[in-house]
Scaffold this motif. Sequence first.
Motif, mmCIF file in Angstrom:
data_model
loop_
_atom_site.group_PDB
_atom_site.id
_atom_site.type_symbol
_atom_site.label_atom_id
_atom_site.label_comp_id
_atom_site.label_asym_id
_atom_site.label_seq_id
_atom_site.Cartn_x
_atom_site.Cartn_y
_atom_site.Cartn_z
ATOM 1 N N SER A 36 -8.199 -3.777 1.945
ATOM 2 C CA SER A 36 -8.247 -4.629 0.550
ATOM 3 C C SER A 36 -8.353 -3.734 -0.786
ATOM 4 O O SER A 36 -8.389 -2.685 -0.788
ATOM 5 C CB SER A 36 -9.827 -5.531 0.726
ATOM 6 O OG SER A 36 -10.691 -4.269 0.629
ATOM 7 N N TRP A 37 -7.726 -4.654 -1.643
ATOM 8 C CA TRP A 37 -7.899 -4.104 -3.215
ATOM 9 C C TRP A 37 -9.142 -4.293 -3.777
ATOM 10 O O TRP A 37 -9.827 -5.360 -3.524
ATOM 11 C CB TRP A 37 -6.530 -4.435 -3.874
ATOM 12 C CG TRP A 37 -5.290 -4.370 -2.986
ATOM 13 C CD1 TRP A 37 -4.465 -5.264 -2.750
ATOM 14 C CD2 TRP A 37 -4.698 -3.056 -3.057
ATOM 15 N NE1 TRP A 37 -3.370 -4.642 -2.094
ATOM 16 C CE2 TRP A 37 -3.478 -3.574 -2.320
ATOM 17 C CE3 TRP A 37 -4.878 -1.845 -3.502
ATOM 18 C CZ2 TRP A 37 -2.144 -2.477 -1.973
ATOM 19 C CZ3 TRP A 37 -3.744 -1.046 -3.250
ATOM 20 C CH2 TRP A 37 -2.890 -1.031 -2.271
ATOM 21 N N TYR A 42 -8.872 0.482 -3.775
ATOM 22 C CA TYR A 42 -9.002 -0.028 -2.750
ATOM 23 C C TYR A 42 -10.114 0.708 -1.447
ATOM 24 O O TYR A 42 -10.634 1.461 -1.692
ATOM 25 C CB TYR A 42 -7.587 0.297 -2.083
ATOM 26 C CG TYR A 42 -7.407 1.957 -1.820
ATOM 27 C CD1 TYR A 42 -7.686 2.492 -0.765
ATOM 28 C CD2 TYR A 42 -6.614 2.484 -2.800
ATOM 29 C CE1 TYR A 42 -7.386 3.797 -0.442
ATOM 30 C CE2 TYR A 42 -6.324 3.916 -2.723
ATOM 31 C CZ TYR A 42 -6.557 4.432 -1.470
ATOM 32 O OH TYR A 42 -6.585 5.862 -1.256
ATOM 33 N N GLY A 149 -4.294 3.276 -7.654
ATOM 34 C CA GLY A 149 -3.624 2.236 -7.686
ATOM 35 C C GLY A 149 -4.264 1.005 -6.964
ATOM 36 O O GLY A 149 -5.053 1.033 -6.133
ATOM 37 N N THR A 150 -3.741 -0.298 -7.381
ATOM 38 C CA THR A 150 -4.349 -1.431 -6.918
ATOM 39 C C THR A 150 -3.273 -2.300 -6.289
ATOM 40 O O THR A 150 -3.344 -3.339 -6.224
ATOM 41 C CB THR A 150 -5.016 -2.057 -7.982
ATOM 42 O OG1 THR A 150 -4.089 -2.367 -9.299
ATOM 43 C CG2 THR A 150 -6.201 -1.540 -8.887
ATOM 44 N N SER A 151 -2.120 -1.727 -6.075
ATOM 45 C CA SER A 151 -0.986 -2.299 -5.341
ATOM 46 C C SER A 151 -0.331 -1.357 -4.489
ATOM 47 O O SER A 151 -0.374 -0.294 -4.973
ATOM 48 C CB SER A 151 0.062 -3.054 -6.439
ATOM 49 O OG SER A 151 0.577 -2.079 -7.066
ATOM 50 N N ASN A 152 0.728 -1.726 -3.616
ATOM 51 C CA ASN A 152 1.547 -1.014 -2.913
ATOM 52 C C ASN A 152 2.448 -0.265 -3.871
ATOM 53 O O ASN A 152 2.893 1.015 -3.552
ATOM 54 C CB ASN A 152 2.348 -1.584 -1.990
ATOM 55 C CG ASN A 152 1.602 -2.253 -0.802
ATOM 56 O OD1 ASN A 152 0.445 -2.803 -1.143
ATOM 57 N ND2 ASN A 152 2.207 -2.452 0.374
ATOM 58 N N LYS A 153 2.734 -0.547 -5.170
ATOM 59 C CA LYS A 153 3.580 0.104 -5.848
ATOM 60 C C LYS A 153 2.720 1.178 -6.855
ATOM 61 O O LYS A 153 3.397 2.133 -7.308
ATOM 62 C CB LYS A 153 4.292 -0.785 -6.773
ATOM 63 C CG LYS A 153 5.335 -1.716 -6.013
ATOM 64 C CD LYS A 153 6.095 -2.425 -7.038
ATOM 65 C CE LYS A 153 7.280 -3.518 -6.183
ATOM 66 N NZ LYS A 153 7.895 -4.599 -6.984
ATOM 67 N N THR A 154 1.684 1.104 -7.155
ATOM 68 C CA THR A 154 0.967 1.853 -8.047
ATOM 69 C C THR A 154 0.013 2.674 -6.978
ATOM 70 O O THR A 154 -0.191 3.838 -7.832
ATOM 71 C CB THR A 154 -0.040 1.114 -9.055
ATOM 72 O OG1 THR A 154 -0.803 0.295 -8.079
ATOM 73 C CG2 THR A 154 1.000 0.286 -9.730
ATOM 74 N N LEU A 195 -2.777 -3.678 4.328
ATOM 75 C CA LEU A 195 -2.029 -4.125 3.147
ATOM 76 C C LEU A 195 -1.006 -2.806 2.889
ATOM 77 O O LEU A 195 0.205 -3.020 2.503
ATOM 78 C CB LEU A 195 -2.918 -4.304 1.679
ATOM 79 C CG LEU A 195 -3.897 -5.326 2.080
ATOM 80 C CD1 LEU A 195 -4.596 -5.372 0.964
ATOM 81 C CD2 LEU A 195 -3.222 -6.786 1.989
ATOM 82 N N MET A 196 -1.374 -1.810 3.328
ATOM 83 C CA MET A 196 -0.398 -0.557 3.447
ATOM 84 C C MET A 196 -0.832 0.611 4.468
ATOM 85 O O MET A 196 -2.254 0.689 4.644
ATOM 86 C CB MET A 196 -0.536 -0.133 1.977
ATOM 87 C CG MET A 196 0.616 1.007 1.685
ATOM 88 S SD MET A 196 0.383 1.678 -0.157
ATOM 89 C CE MET A 196 1.521 3.093 0.061
#
Length: 430
Positions: A36-37, A42, A149-154, A195-196
């Motif tokens: 989870s973020w 995370y 980071g708070t997303s897969n990209k960050t 999520l990742m």
Amino acid sequence: MRFADLAFCLALLSYAAAYDPLDPNGNITIKWDIMSWTADGYVAAVTLNNFQMYRHIMSPGWTLGWTWAKKEVIWSIVGAQATEQGDCSKFKGNIPHCCKRSPAVVDLLPGVPYNQQFTNCCKGGVVAAWGQDPAAAVSAFQVSVGLAGTSNKTVKLPKNFTLQGPGPGYTCGRAKVVPSTTFLTPDRRRKTQALMTWNVTCTYSQFLARKNPNCCVSFSSFYNQTITPCPSCACGCQKKNNCVKSDSKIVQMKGINTPRKDNSPLLQCTHHMCPIRVHWHVKVNYKDYWRVKIAITNFNYRINYTLWSLVVQHPNLNNVTQVFSFDYKPLVPYESTNDTGMFYGMKYYNDLLMEAGPFGNLQSELLLQKDKNTFTFKQGWAFPRKVYFNGDECMLPPPDTYPFLPSSAHRHRFAVSSLIISLLLLISIG
């Protein structure tokens, strides 16, 4: 030689040293699942899966380390703890669990409160070998990471992973993003996924763990009075001046069996100076079978070997009929061969090899059916080709010192005496 060429050669040497022909796919895989973020990062489940067939992590357990890619902190951990908090002075009010740029995390001990536990945690860092107990070959904890980071990209993957288990020997590769792990809900009726996910693979090298072997092998047989001992200084003689004689009063002192923080051994004085000796005795020759006795002796006053394992390579292990006192599992590293087997203790009976002293030994016997095309007592055929204790290869005696068959002048007397011994043993085992 250019630096790039030197680095390439060292990498090849490290890989070759870590490759184990008896367990070619063995490794410890660290899986990092983001579940989870949060507002600044995370929550992840970190799992250590031991895919090594016969090498486990014994007490005092594993230590996992890494270096953060940015300025991440650990807000909290469930099922484990960081060994140091680090400098958290810039935080006011809510203080992170760990602010170190390169944290080191250890498992919790059994018996911690329920709210501090996580699935497959809290075993003191002890992880069984996959071939010995797959259900216990896993350890895990949950970590809440902040300033990340708070997303897969960050999100940025940690670097420089290290694993000690409990000593050195493991080399970890780079973290790699892999397809997200799929989970079943508690009712097992619905699938969810991380999520990742990223993986880190760690491989073991005895060459990196220690410069000398940790065990040796001795031989004997019913057809020869000569005992082939372990080679002198088989495990190095650096501790020769600090060893303890078996009849010394020091052995009776309180606290002698307490392990040191640096895992420094206290060895009984022997000519081989090894913590572990494995003795292989060719005991009986029947018409269609032959019998071997195995004895494992601990000469270290400071270590109890938990979940120990013994791996033996011998061409006749493809015809094991019965193993007494130990559990046994064949290992087949290649499809064309079946000459390697793993022996280990029966749970709650002899899965603990005590420290040096009167209880510091374990024994078993195995009965093998003869392969009439290859079986012989000549030229040392009856003795193992390789022996591993707890995943480390033991030093064998030189082949020219193995117990040999009597000369032809004594063959008749040898045959009669061996027949008498065999008959007596057959009567005794009913």
